[in-house]
Write a protein that holds these residues in place. Structure first.
Motif, PDB file in Angstrom:
ATOM      1  N   GLU A 197       0.920  -1.151  -0.071  1.00 24.60           N
ATOM      2  CA  GLU A 197      -0.056   0.110   0.062  1.00 24.60           C
ATOM      3  C   GLU A 197       0.770   1.337  -0.029  1.00 24.60           C
ATOM      4  N   ALA A 198       2.062   1.245   0.877  1.00 25.61           N
ATOM      5  CA  ALA A 198       2.684   2.428   0.960  1.00 25.61           C
ATOM      6  C   ALA A 198       3.321   2.538  -0.385  1.00 25.61           C
ATOM      7  N   ALA A 199       3.895   1.493  -0.875  1.00 26.17           N
ATOM      8  CA  ALA A 199       4.758   1.503  -2.304  1.00 26.17           C
ATOM      9  C   ALA A 199       3.814   2.137  -3.350  1.00 26.17           C
ATOM     10  N   ILE A 200       2.457   1.778  -3.545  1.00 23.90           N
ATOM     11  CA  ILE A 200       1.429   2.503  -4.380  1.00 23.90           C
ATOM     12  C   ILE A 200       1.544   3.930  -3.957  1.00 23.90           C
ATOM     13  N   ALA A 201       1.263   4.400  -2.550  1.00 26.61           N
ATOM     14  CA  ALA A 201       1.303   5.646  -2.332  1.00 26.61           C
ATOM     15  C   ALA A 201       2.257   6.492  -2.768  1.00 26.61           C
ATOM     16  N   VAL A 203      20.572   0.435   1.171  1.00 27.05           N
ATOM     17  CA  VAL A 203      19.637  -0.267   2.105  1.00 27.05           C
ATOM     18  C   VAL A 203      19.367   0.038   3.426  1.00 27.05           C
ATOM     19  N   TYR A 204      18.131   0.004   3.769  1.00 22.52           N
ATOM     20  CA  TYR A 204      17.372   0.346   4.848  1.00 22.52           C
ATOM     21  C   TYR A 204      16.816  -0.795   5.375  1.00 22.52           C
ATOM     22  N   ALA A 205      17.007  -0.659   6.963  1.00 22.38           N
ATOM     23  CA  ALA A 205      16.430  -1.840   7.619  1.00 22.38           C
ATOM     24  C   ALA A 205      15.463  -1.406   8.717  1.00 22.38           C
ATOM     25  N   PRO A 206      14.095  -1.005   8.143  1.00 23.08           N
ATOM     26  CA  PRO A 206      13.281  -0.647   9.319  1.00 23.08           C
ATOM     27  C   PRO A 206      12.929  -1.604  10.550  1.00 23.08           C
ATOM     28  N   ALA A 207      12.317  -1.166  11.676  1.00 25.45           N
ATOM     29  CA  ALA A 207      11.967  -2.074  12.466  1.00 25.45           C
ATOM     30  C   ALA A 207      10.624  -2.143  12.972  1.00 25.45           C
ATOM     31  N   SER A 208       9.684  -1.338  12.197  1.00 30.40           N
ATOM     32  CA  SER A 208       8.326  -1.527  12.339  1.00 30.40           C
ATOM     33  C   SER A 208       7.827  -1.363  11.012  1.00 30.40           C
ATOM     34  N   ILE A 209       6.466  -1.676  11.065  1.00 30.34           N
ATOM     35  CA  ILE A 209       5.732  -1.467   9.807  1.00 30.34           C
ATOM     36  C   ILE A 209       5.582  -0.011   9.703  1.00 30.34           C
ATOM     37  N   GLN A 210       5.139   0.599  10.486  1.00 25.63           N
ATOM     38  CA  GLN A 210       5.116   2.038  10.440  1.00 25.63           C
ATOM     39  C   GLN A 210       6.371   2.783   9.560  1.00 25.63           C
ATOM     40  N   GLU A 211       7.600   2.422  10.356  1.00 20.95           N
ATOM     41  CA  GLU A 211       8.704   2.927   9.827  1.00 20.95           C
ATOM     42  C   GLU A 211       9.087   2.515   8.401  1.00 20.95           C
ATOM     43  N   SER A 212       8.780   1.309   8.081  1.00 24.41           N
ATOM     44  CA  SER A 212       8.955   0.727   6.774  1.00 24.41           C
ATOM     45  C   SER A 212       8.189   1.446   5.784  1.00 24.41           C
ATOM     46  N   ILE A 213       6.628   1.965   6.284  1.00 29.86           N
ATOM     47  CA  ILE A 213       5.904   2.780   5.254  1.00 29.86           C
ATOM     48  C   ILE A 213       6.563   4.168   5.054  1.00 29.86           C
ATOM     49  N   ALA A 269      23.909   0.555 -14.754  1.00 35.09           N
ATOM     50  CA  ALA A 269      23.195   1.389 -15.761  1.00 35.09           C
ATOM     51  C   ALA A 269      22.694   2.776 -15.035  1.00 35.09           C
ATOM     52  N   ASN A 270      22.785   2.794 -14.083  1.00 36.66           N
ATOM     53  CA  ASN A 270      22.271   3.963 -13.094  1.00 36.66           C
ATOM     54  C   ASN A 270      20.782   4.090 -13.066  1.00 36.66           C
ATOM     55  N   ILE A 271      19.940   2.977 -12.817  1.00 39.25           N
ATOM     56  CA  ILE A 271      18.591   3.014 -12.881  1.00 39.25           C
ATOM     57  C   ILE A 271      18.125   2.962 -11.312  1.00 39.25           C
ATOM     58  N   PRO A 272      16.995   3.940 -11.154  1.00 33.68           N
ATOM     59  CA  PRO A 272      16.446   3.736  -9.786  1.00 33.68           C
ATOM     60  C   PRO A 272      15.491   2.644  -9.873  1.00 33.68           C
ATOM     61  N   MET A 273      15.290   2.129  -8.480  1.00 30.71           N
ATOM     62  CA  MET A 273      14.304   1.078  -8.306  1.00 30.71           C
ATOM     63  C   MET A 273      14.263   0.774  -6.840  1.00 30.71           C
ATOM     64  N   ALA A 280      11.376   6.502  -0.704  1.00 34.50           N
ATOM     65  CA  ALA A 280      12.300   5.704  -1.237  1.00 34.50           C
ATOM     66  C   ALA A 280      12.382   5.962  -2.846  1.00 34.50           C
ATOM     67  N   TYR A 281      11.341   6.225  -3.682  1.00 36.11           N
ATOM     68  CA  TYR A 281      11.554   6.351  -5.023  1.00 36.11           C
ATOM     69  C   TYR A 281      12.199   7.773  -5.338  1.00 36.11           C
ATOM     70  N   GLU A 282      11.822   8.722  -4.411  1.00 35.21           N
ATOM     71  CA  GLU A 282      12.796   9.927  -4.520  1.00 35.21           C
ATOM     72  C   GLU A 282      14.145   9.887  -4.217  1.00 35.21           C
ATOM     73  N   THR A 283      14.675   9.208  -3.325  1.00 34.93           N
ATOM     74  CA  THR A 283      15.972   9.049  -3.010  1.00 34.93           C
ATOM     75  C   THR A 283      16.551   7.959  -4.173  1.00 34.93           C
ATOM     76  N   ALA A 284      15.632   6.988  -4.459  1.00 28.43           N
ATOM     77  CA  ALA A 284      16.340   6.233  -5.490  1.00 28.43           C
ATOM     78  C   ALA A 284      16.747   6.951  -6.812  1.00 28.43           C
ATOM     79  N   GLU A 285      15.768   7.774  -6.948  1.00 26.18           N
ATOM     80  CA  GLU A 285      15.847   8.751  -8.354  1.00 26.18           C
ATOM     81  C   GLU A 285      16.882   9.729  -8.275  1.00 26.18           C
ATOM     82  N   LYS A 286      16.924  10.241  -7.113  1.00 26.98           N
ATOM     83  CA  LYS A 286      17.948  11.225  -6.878  1.00 26.98           C
ATOM     84  C   LYS A 286      19.368  10.737  -7.049  1.00 26.98           C
ATOM     85  N   TYR A 287      19.645   9.386  -6.513  1.00 27.20           N
ATOM     86  CA  TYR A 287      20.965   8.918  -6.677  1.00 27.20           C
ATOM     87  C   TYR A 287      21.081   8.026  -7.933  1.00 27.20           C
TER      88      TYR A 287
END
Lengths: 180, 359, 248
Positions: free
Chosen positions: B16-20, B139-149, B97-101, B155-162
């Motif tokens: 749900e968070a990824a879609i959001a 690599v991120y290692a969240p400890a709760s579901i909320q932190e994962s969200i 290839a410097n592709i964000p994902m 995440a996309y903005e970070t991946a795209e920035k780098y």
């Protein structure tokens, strides 16, 4: 105050749903809650269990090593988890399938005729909800209203028709003096 | 009390968070314990203008995602340890290839097919990476579901920035458990015609209006390949400064400092409370980013600390970074379980008591 | 004065790195001409394989993406999800498509992916120096079959077009040859038809080009074309294996 509940039985008894509804109700009550199921092939016919922790404060680990409340829906589950219950803890026993009382004398046991009570309402498929009703009435961890609300949210849409039956199941069990 | 919390299973919350966060393309292959995520995507993505494909293998899944991301789409990959191991070919290509994902590894115990219960044995795979190296996955290692969200929302903005793949390393415990969470409102679907301008490197068709674009991994000239690696190195150096993240608890006057990430850190937190009752002062360093690793957090350890303890569900992997962070300043110990066995607070407390008495 | 021959706009004015007599250049040009003629050059996105033709993006004037070895059909599947209205194609050799990438090509056809695969079958691994491919003929000498491919050791060569044609969701499958002007013209027709199939959204389209590799065959360019005719075509029959109707 932190409550640790362990629901256990065999796959198909609706163990996960019991835990989920209680967790849902705790959230509606504004509590912190975690729900952790066992998972894997065992869910399809083997043993199934889930842990629910309800607390006023943040919950660190969702894993239960000592349970305040054990809900045993079949005898292997009682055998497996009886020793993990806190002294003075509550042990709910599905008397329809379990032919014995807890061996320990330092726990409070509550026997519930889940299947018979469920059949009186509809059929044995709702035996888990009968047991959940007993847990809620006896333990007062969550408010009955919130459980009803959880039920309505969980059974939305096409499943809505099942709500009245499940509501009846929730209130099927009455504590009687003969309980030990 | 009224609140907007939902009770969500980790795997469903991640989806749900990824879609959001804007994910519209998902390619998956079934593997326990992350199947709820794949199933959620198959149900929901088509209704938000996205695409779901059940791939024939993890190799194909990461390749499809590579294609979608190369075309400028926000793609998500999820799998669990053995599947992520298979995907290393694709991850190496994404980096070159410097592709964000964004990737989610709902990890379990290995090696080989291993088991399906939670594990952290993918630590090296995630932080040292498994393809031809000289690259890093964030690599991120969240400890709760909320932190994962919360991490997924950025995440996309970070991946795209780098312009680099970003992985969330969670485990079966976070994937399977439920917690009340809040998923923020989602971003709108980006029209595919806009991807061309938004991602000035993506293959979208040149429309006769610009030079052709090429997504490249092959660099046959050694000097050109070296230059690309050095350029990527500069971006990783920037990531170390900008992204490194951790939580430090009670380091002041701590006798023992634990280092643990993800679900294990939750068990350590519970142990800290028990230790306090026994008048043993414990502290915790919880890396939130595993790469870049928060080595600087170790500078905050009190001089009086007797030992730094790596607590992990793997056979001594995290401890290597702990030793680099400690850099000889304190004795370093290991508390671990493997194979899908979880540590209990009691085990951690007993081990800590032992360390406290011996040292 | 009328020009006799021109670069197509689909090809960049670069000298290719392909060996003398190699037919990659013809296949490149056919595909690019076809895209130009259909006005799709600006909407085309290609995926190149691992193999000699990984450098195709130096020559083809369209957006292109390099691929992991054999994964081009999966990558194209991803690209097509993002840009369903673009023309998406893969360009793959026989090691890439018929060996390491069999899973990806079979399942792209299985899903009825609406893109086009151009398959270059020259019966040998080119880039790595002439090893046996799944398409190497019985008796053909390669660096890993010094005495010639034997059925006992290696089985018989794979006929990919026939295999793909058996898959229900494949819409257009044809094998063509680049050995003669007449066959090159037929190859162009098949290429156009494959692109039309994709444009119409009918499903997966596949064109197999029988091609030469003089260097690794150890033959002159002319002798290579002759060997293609006398040895390859009898085993790999030319023709259409499947055409689903394009709805008008």
């Amino acid at each position: 105050m932190t409550h640790r509940l362990l629901f256990a039985g065999f796959g198909g008894q609706g163990i996960m749903l019991m835990g989920e509804l209680l967790a849902y109700a705790a959230m509606i009550d504004g509590k912190q809650v975690t729900y952790m199921p066992s998972y894997g092939p065992e869910m399809r016919g083997g043993t199934a269990n889930c842990s629910v922790i309800v607390s006023d404060g943040p919950i660190a680990s969702p894993i239960i090593t000592e349970a305040g409340i054990l809900i045993a829906m079949n005898e292997p589950s009682l055998d497996k988890f009886e020793d993990d219950v806190d002294p003075e803890g509550l042990v709910f026993i599905n008397r329809s399938l379990i032919g014995r009382k807890p061996r320990r004398s330092d726990v409070v046991s509550v026997a519930v005729d889940c299947i018979e009570l469920a059949r009186d309402i509809l059929n044995e498929k709702i035996a888990n909800i009968v047991m959940l009703g007993a847990v809620i009435r006896k333990s007062n961890i969550v408010s009955p209203d919130s459980v009803g609300e959880a039920l309505r949210r969980k059974f939305s849409g096409k499943k809505e028709a099942f709500i009245p039956i499940n509501e009846s199941a929730l209130s099927a069990w009455r504590e009687r003096s003969e309980e030990h | 009390m009224t609140d907007n919390r939902q009770l969500l299973k980790g795997n469903e919350a991640f989806a749900e968070a990824a879609i959001a966060a804007g994910c519209r393309y998902y390619f998956g292959y079934p593997i326990t314990p992350q199947n709820e995520l794949t199933e959620y995507m198959s149900r929901v993505l088509p209704s938000v203008g996205g695409s779901f494909v059940q791939a024939e293998s993890e190799l194909a899944a990461i390749s499809m995602a590579y294609g979608a991301a190369a075309a400028g789409g926000r793609a998500l990959i999820s799998s669990s340890s053995p599947g992520i191991a298979l995907m290393q070919e694709g991850i190496s290509f994404l980096c070159s290839a410097n592709i964000p994902m964004v990737l989610l590894n709902v990890s379990r115990g290995g090696p080989g097919v291993g088991g399906i219960q939670p594990g952290q044995a993918d630590y090296f795979l995630a932080t040292r990476v498994g393809g031809i190296v000289d690259y890093h996955t964030l690599v991120y290692a969240p400890a709760s579901i909320q932190e994962s969200i919360n991490i997924l929302m950025q995440a996309y903005e970070t991946a795209e920035k780098y312009r680099n793949p970003l992985m969330l390393l969670v485990d079966g415990m976070l994937g399977q458990m439920m917690e009340p969470v809040v998923v923020p409102d989602g971003v709108e679907t980006i029209p595919t015609t806009d991807l061309h301008a938004l991602n000035p490197w993506a293959v979208t068709g040149h429309r006769g209006s610009r030079e052709r674009r090429v997504i490249r991994s092959l660099r046959l000239k050694p000097d050109e390949l070296e230059r690309s690696i050095e350029e990527r190195g500069e971006k990783y150096a920037r990531a170390e400064i900008e992204l490194t993240s951790y939580e430090a608890i009670d380091l002041d006057g701590a006798e023992i400092v634990f280092v643990a990430f993800g679900s294990t850190s939750r068990i350590v937190k519970e142990s800290l409370t028990a230790l306090k009752r026994m008048r043993i002062k414990g502290g915790l360093i919880r890396p939130i980013t595993l790469w870049p690793f928060p080595y600087r957090a170790f500078d905050g350890i009190d001089k009086r600390t007797k030992a730094v303890v790596s607590v992990e569900l793997s056979k001594g992997q995290l401890i290597q970074d702990v030793k680099l962070g400690v850099n000889g300043r304190f004795p370093v110990k290991l508390i671990h379980r493997t194979g899908g066995m979880l540590l209990t607070p009691e085990e951690i407390v007993a081990a800590a008591k032992n360390i406290s008495e011996v040292n | 004065m009328l020009p006799l021959f021109e670069y197509t706009k689909g090809m960049r004015e670069e000298h290719t790195s392909y060996c003398p007599g190699c037919t990659h250049g013809i296949a490149h040009r056919l595909i690019m001409e076809a895209l130009c003629e259909r006005g799709e050059l600006g909407r085309a996105i290609g995926v190149v394989p691992i193999g000699c033709s990984i450098v195709a993006h130096n020559y083809m004037n369209v957006d292109m993406c390099e691929s992991m070895h054999g994964r081009a059909p999966a990558i194209a599947s991803g690209i097509k999800r993002v840009h369903p209205d673009n023309i998406v194609f893969t360009y793959q050799g026989d090691g890439d498509l018929a060996s390491i990438g069999t899973g990806e090509i079979i399942h792209a056809a299985h899903r009825g992916e609406n893109f086009t695969t151009f398959f270059i079958n020259n019966a040998v691994y080119g880039m790595t120096g002439g090893q046996m491919a799944p398409t190497t003929l019985i008796g053909q000498k390669t660096t890993t079959t010094a005495g010639g491919r034997s059925e006992a050791a290696n089985g018989k060569p794979l006929r990919m077009a026939e295999i793909i044609a058996t898959i229900e969701s494949a819409a257009f499958v044809e094998r063509v040859s680049l050995d003669s002007p007449a066959n090159v013209r037929k190859a162009k027709k098949a290429t156009l038809r494959a692109l039309e199939t994709q444009k119409a959204g009918v499903g997966f389209s596949f064109v197999e080009f029988l091609s030469t590799c003089p260097t690794n065959w150890g033959l002159s360019p002319i002798a290579s074309l002759e060997w293609l005719r006398t040895d390859m075509i009898p085993y790999y029959p030319l023709g259409n294996f499947k055409t689903k109707e394009i709805g008008r």
